[in-house]
Write an enzyme that holds these catalytic residues in place. Structure first.
Site, PDB file in Angstrom:
ATOM      1  N   SER D  54       0.746  -1.301  -0.097  1.00 13.80           N
ATOM      2  CA  SER D  54       0.226  -0.066  -0.044  1.00 13.80           C
ATOM      3  C   SER D  54       0.757   1.363   0.069  1.00 13.80           C
ATOM      4  O   SER D  54       1.894   1.239   0.818  1.00 13.80           O
ATOM      5  CB  SER D  54      -0.850   0.109   1.306  1.00 13.80           C
ATOM      6  N   GLU D  55       0.540   2.337  -0.818  1.00 13.44           N
ATOM      7  CA  GLU D  55       1.331   3.551  -0.899  1.00 13.44           C
ATOM      8  C   GLU D  55       1.747   4.008   0.305  1.00 13.44           C
ATOM      9  O   GLU D  55       2.766   4.667   0.332  1.00 13.44           O
ATOM     10  CB  GLU D  55       0.618   4.665  -1.769  1.00 13.44           C
ATOM     11  N   ASN D  56       0.945   4.007   1.231  1.00 20.23           N
ATOM     12  CA  ASN D  56       1.392   4.584   2.313  1.00 20.23           C
ATOM     13  C   ASN D  56       2.177   3.816   3.493  1.00 20.23           C
ATOM     14  O   ASN D  56       2.437   4.079   4.415  1.00 20.23           O
ATOM     15  CB  ASN D  56      -0.067   4.899   3.366  1.00 20.23           C
ATOM     16  N   GLY D  57       2.829   2.853   2.866  1.00 21.59           N
ATOM     17  CA  GLY D  57       3.907   2.473   3.343  1.00 21.59           C
ATOM     18  C   GLY D  57       3.863   1.032   4.168  1.00 21.59           C
ATOM     19  O   GLY D  57       4.537   0.541   5.179  1.00 21.59           O
ATOM     20  N   SER D  96       8.385   3.795   0.413  1.00 26.07           N
ATOM     21  CA  SER D  96       7.200   2.993  -0.130  1.00 26.07           C
ATOM     22  C   SER D  96       7.125   3.100  -1.544  1.00 26.07           C
ATOM     23  O   SER D  96       6.872   2.498  -2.532  1.00 26.07           O
ATOM     24  CB  SER D  96       5.755   3.544   0.619  1.00 26.07           C
TER      25      SER D  96
END
Lengths: 232, 219, 232, 219
Positions: D54-57, D96
């Protein structure tokens, strides 16, 4: 089931080709993948480009030659990219005698170029090295009134990494200052091979403490490598 | 080390380190280079919280460990075993140099071969054609830290000047040095050139100038 | 003794000037420095450039306006730099009506530009955005056969950060996915101000677990901020 | 959803997600975009180890949490609460996107407005002058992942083609898509254009071509 553990050094080294660029982590002996370097010496790939922080320690006559120096001595290294090479080392002598070339890079530029390769940044500007011999042949440009030079990403076909503990997904943690180049070289290797001092079950490393996520890791070999040695 | 002609006693390695340590205030983040700069750590009183950075990814380095407390996994940029202060942390090499290059260090102290009056520093090679090249992190530190101090002998062993109008050795970085601690004096690099802010006892301004190629200015 | 704790919001906000660029961490409400945003609204600085992942959520009539939307509503924002802005949000409407400008940036480019600022990289090439509207006016160049564009570092005069736990040196750890933009904005802020949910004694955070070392942190305020809220 | 004229039943959102999920093998690192792609996670059997990014890490995202196990500090790129798989880890936003942009993801699946036969993708705006701009991480994902698949309705609600010779909307990235899962078919993007590798039951190749602007090729 994802399982990145390999059971033998031969399996760990499988497929490393002549002409490869090999990223070798570690700072002095701390965090250095010495067992994997032994494996690479045994495996036989040649015409290598080695990327390693320090390419040439002083070699005391009578001491066994190991690691990078041994690869150089065997004539298997075409080029080293490094921040530090002594004239009197085995690597330094190979450069002087024209058996090998060396690209000497400021240590921070070396680290940033490796990280850039892992992060998909093909090139970046930096003030480090501007106005010095390092800048020769490089594009120069000013930012915020400071001269900068353009540096290129430095990816590896192979990265050799030393971890303290690993799980079967290839998640890694490092012990104290052995972290150094290991996480960024893991990112920048097309084939990232890890030697780990300890293995653990999946889930034993907490999500918040993992330093290198397994996505950057291809193979993990459990070795009993012992503590790092001080330089003699 | 006695310079009998003028009766002064040049500072040794430890003396230069102690003199520089006096000027580092609590709260600074500091990188100490290889050689004399490394010795500075021994002269910062433990109760003065100065956070030492090491290129290999340590913030909060402490002194050399007691013999029975050595940790083989914990070395400084000279690969000597060190200890950690309470509050220390580890980062990887790119983050370590993000600290350096991103302008986060209040100070780095480097050894030097030559310093010029415009702040140019030469500390990694004596000619452009040396077989060995030992750059390490010096170029990054010289460019990245908020302040760059240099500690070095005021002259070479055979008496040639190191404090120069222009460096003759290959540069580490241009116009980066703000202060030099030598065996004879403390010099600030200013827009008008070197300003003498301290001289060791028994040495006159004129005697210092005689050992210096660059023109010196009084404070 | 190094002590970065401040005792009041006024002290935390002291000296933020009109015209500042303010980096605001968080992804949705998770890891967002909401208490500090309240403090900034109170403090009064205006003509701000805000850097924030998402500048415009949908605003339901009747709900109180907070955070970025409130600053926009008050006319204190000159520009937002963001990866996401809805036409129907308060920020989107301000852009449409010409009361504010927006620079919309791919999220990865946004993160990399912020990290670059913290790492002393003034500019870098990236393939992201090449051949799209994002590339307009930007220098283009091919690397490895792929078109790339040049992107600039994005530093902040101020960074507002949300941490889970902090010590008096400003060492920080983050809880789960609240890490997001916090570590890189801490690096990129000239003045980095942290709100922390918990404080601890120096040494309680181990050297291996600290995510953001105190060198990137200027001020820490202990707030009882509670859990992140889901968007309505 | 019945297309009574030809007797076929287009796949709904869940159907498209299930179809794409079938083709994701164990061991892949995968980012699932907002919308239909997010639903794919529900169709990957838990025993098949696919590591979701997920992009948020987050690496190793799990399904939506059970009601009493919600963690407000753990959300996906749509800011919906999620869970973690055993083996998961967190990274910050630059790391990320280093994962995304550095070519480390085996696959990302994105929603789309339009896909062209050269692999161009348009999925973030319908014109260059839209007031809102919702790029998010799509441009990074489209450029960075080793493979880019798109899930979308085969045509717009009013019957206009989305599978095109050239995109008419602003691009997300050029020549990035390798496969499209639509409500009617699975198409590979190849050097000769779109190749049909699957059609829903009851729909002929010719009927599919009639709903498609770009020329379709048989496998």
């Amino acid at each position: 089931m994802i399982d990145k553990f390999v059971r033998s050094m031969a399996e760990a080294m499988n497929g490393i080709r002549d002409g490869s660029t090999v990223l070798i982590a570690g700072f002095g002996d701390v965090g250095a993948p010495n067992a994997l370097l032994d494996g690479l010496i045994e495996q036989g790939a040649t015409d290598l480009t080695l990327v390693v922080n320090s390419a040439g320690r002083v070699h005391k006559p009578g001491d066994p030659t190991t690691g990078v120096a041994r690869l150089v001595e065997l004539g298997r290294v075409r080029k080293v990219i490094t921040s530090f090479i002594r004239a009197t080392s085995i690597a330094g002598e190979a450069v002087r005698d024209g058996r090998m070339t060396a690209e000497v890079v400021p240590q921070g530029t070396l680290a940033e170029r490796i990280r850039a390769a892992g992060a998909g940044v093909p090139a970046f500007f930096t003030p480090t090295g501007a106005g010095t011999l390092i800048a020769e042949g490089k594009e120069a440009r000013e930012y915020n009134g400071r001269p900068c030079i353009l540096e290129l990403a430095l990816p590896g076909d192979v990265a050799l990494v030393d971890a303290w503990m690993a799980d079967r997904w290839g998640n890694l943690v490092f012990r104290d200052s052995s972290r150094n180049f290991n996480p960024i070289m893991a990112m920048a290797g097309q084939l990232t091979i890890v030697q780990t001092h300890h293995i653990c079950d999946l889930g034993q490393l907490s999500a918040n403490e993992i330093v290198t996520p397994g996505i950057f890791v291809d193979r993990v070999l459990h070795v009993a490598a012992g503590d790092p040695q001080l330089p003699r | 080390m006695n310079d009998t002609a003028s009766g002064h006693k040049p500072l040794g390695r430890s003396g230069m380190a102690a003199r520089a340590a006096r000027d580092i205030p609590e709260g600074w983040y500091v990188n100490l280079g290889i050689g004399v700069p490394t010795l500075i750590a021994n002269h910062i009183p433990p109760e003065r919280e100065v956070v030492l950075h090491s290129e290999n990814g340590i913030l909060g380095m402490g002194p050399a460990p007691e013999p029975h407390k050595e940790n083989p996994w914990l070395v400084n940029a000279s690969t000597q075993r060190v200890s950690l202060r309470t509050g220390a942390s580890f980062v990887h090499h790119a983050d370590s140099f993000a600290i350096v290059r991103g302008g986060h260090l209040d100070l780095c102290v480097l050894g030097g071969f030559q310093v010029a009056e415009n702040g140019d520093l030469a500390n990694w090679a004596q000619s452009a054609t040396e077989a060995g090249r030992q750059i390490g992190g010096a170029m990054d530190l010289a460019v990245g830290a908020k302040r760059v101090w240099v500690t070095m002998e005021h002259t070479t062993k055979d008496g040639r000047a190191r404090i120069l109008r222009r460096c003759t050795y290959p540069l580490t970085a241009a116009a980066c040095v703000s202060r030099v601690y030598t065996s004879l004096a403390v010099l600030d690099v200013t827009p008008k050139g070197f300003v003498v802010i301290d001289i060791i006892p028994g040495l006159s301004f004129e005697e210092l100038q005689a050992r210096t190629e660059a023109e010196l200015h009084r404070e």
